[in-house]
Design a protein around this motif. Structure first.
Motif, short mmCIF file in Angstrom:
data_model
loop_
_atom_site.label_atom_id
_atom_site.label_comp_id
_atom_site.label_asym_id
_atom_site.label_seq_id
_atom_site.Cartn_x
_atom_site.Cartn_y
_atom_site.Cartn_z
N ALA A 115 0.81 -1.22 0.00
CA ALA A 115 0.00 0.00 0.00
C ALA A 115 0.84 1.27 0.00
O ALA A 115 0.50 2.25 -0.65
N THR A 116 1.96 1.27 0.73
CA THR A 116 2.73 2.51 0.91
C THR A 116 4.16 2.44 0.36
O THR A 116 4.80 3.47 0.23
N GLY A 117 4.66 1.23 0.10
CA GLY A 117 6.05 1.09 -0.29
C GLY A 117 7.00 1.05 0.90
O GLY A 117 8.22 0.96 0.73
N TYR A 118 6.44 1.10 2.11
CA TYR A 118 7.20 0.95 3.36
C TYR A 118 7.98 -0.36 3.31
O TYR A 118 7.45 -1.39 2.88
N ARG A 119 9.25 -0.33 3.71
CA ARG A 119 10.08 -1.53 3.70
C ARG A 119 10.59 -1.81 5.10
O ARG A 119 11.02 -0.92 5.82
N ARG A 120 10.57 -3.08 5.47
CA ARG A 120 10.94 -3.48 6.83
C ARG A 120 11.93 -4.63 6.77
O ARG A 120 11.68 -5.63 6.11
N ARG A 121 13.04 -4.48 7.46
CA ARG A 121 14.06 -5.54 7.55
C ARG A 121 14.24 -5.95 9.00
O ARG A 121 14.50 -5.11 9.86
N GLN A 122 14.09 -7.22 9.27
CA GLN A 122 14.28 -7.73 10.61
C GLN A 122 15.78 -7.85 10.90
O GLN A 122 16.51 -8.49 10.14
N ILE A 123 16.23 -7.25 11.99
CA ILE A 123 17.64 -7.29 12.37
C ILE A 123 17.93 -8.48 13.27
O ILE A 123 18.95 -9.15 13.12
#
Length: 210
Positions: A115-123
């Motif tokens: 929906a937003t292009g938000y990107r999330r990477r788990q550390i």
């Protein structure tokens, strides 16, 4: 450069179904608990829909999991770094231990909100005492989460680059690079980027005593 992974859709589907079945919930029960429609949950579990960040927040809250935990489990990282038996990694025991603890940026995966292009990477992996994730919020993006998503965690937001407008209930915090915010009592929150450039921030959380 790390990969933005659409194939995670299938892994998210399996994890949502697993978490629902572990609780012996029907689709209708999960819909009632999360506020996500039964039809949408069915599409997610069948791998026919990539859930948005908002929907993931609602499902995670219903499961009493953080979004970080749900995505990390979906990525299949729960078993990484466990060295029981033959790991298949060449070298001595120390080499195998390092291989389990080191995560290279080139091998990292990111989940992208359709929906937003938000990107999330788990550390961090699921069994680490604290959960850390890196988020890249595009200019103009806005991601709301319900109060229930914060009911069982303590969380710090740390802005790394750009500017973040964080709505904590009726309170608005304008955070610049280097600023941190410790979240208070559970309340609906919104992560918003009202600027013209990407905002990169980290969330660090632990489960609360309650």
């Amino acid at each position: 450069m790390s990969n933005i992974v659409d194939p995670l859709v299938g892994q998210i589907a399996a994890r949502v179904r697993t978490e629902r079945e572990r609780r012996h919930w029907t689709l209708a029960q999960l819909a009632d608990a999360s506020g996500v429609s039964r039809a949408m949950i069915n599409r997610i579990e069948r791998g026919e829909s990539n859930p948005t960040a908002v929907i993931l927040g609602r499902l995670s809250a219903a499961f009493r999991l953080s979004v970080s935990s749900l995505l990390a489990l979906a990525e299949g990282t729960a078993g990484e770094g466990e060295q029981g038996g033959d790991s298949g990694v060449p070298g001595n025991d120390e080499d195998r231990e390092d291989a389990g603890r080191v995560r290279r940026l080139a091998d990292a995966t990111q989940w992208r909100d359709p929906a937003t292009g938000y990107r999330r990477r788990q550390i961090t992996r699921p069994h680490f005492p604290a959960e850390i994730a890196e988020i890249r919020l595009p200019a103009g993006a806005r991601v709301p989460y319900p109060a229930a998503a914060f009911a069982f965690i303590r969380q710090v937001v740390w802005v790394l680059d750009g500017r973040l407008t964080f709505h904590e209930g009726d309170t608005v915090h304008e955070l610049d690079a280097g600023d941190t915010l410790e979240l208070g009592e559970p309340t609906p929150c919104v992560f918003a980027n009202t600027g013209t450039t990407e905002c990169r921030y980290a969330v660090i959380l632990t489960r609360s005593e309650g």
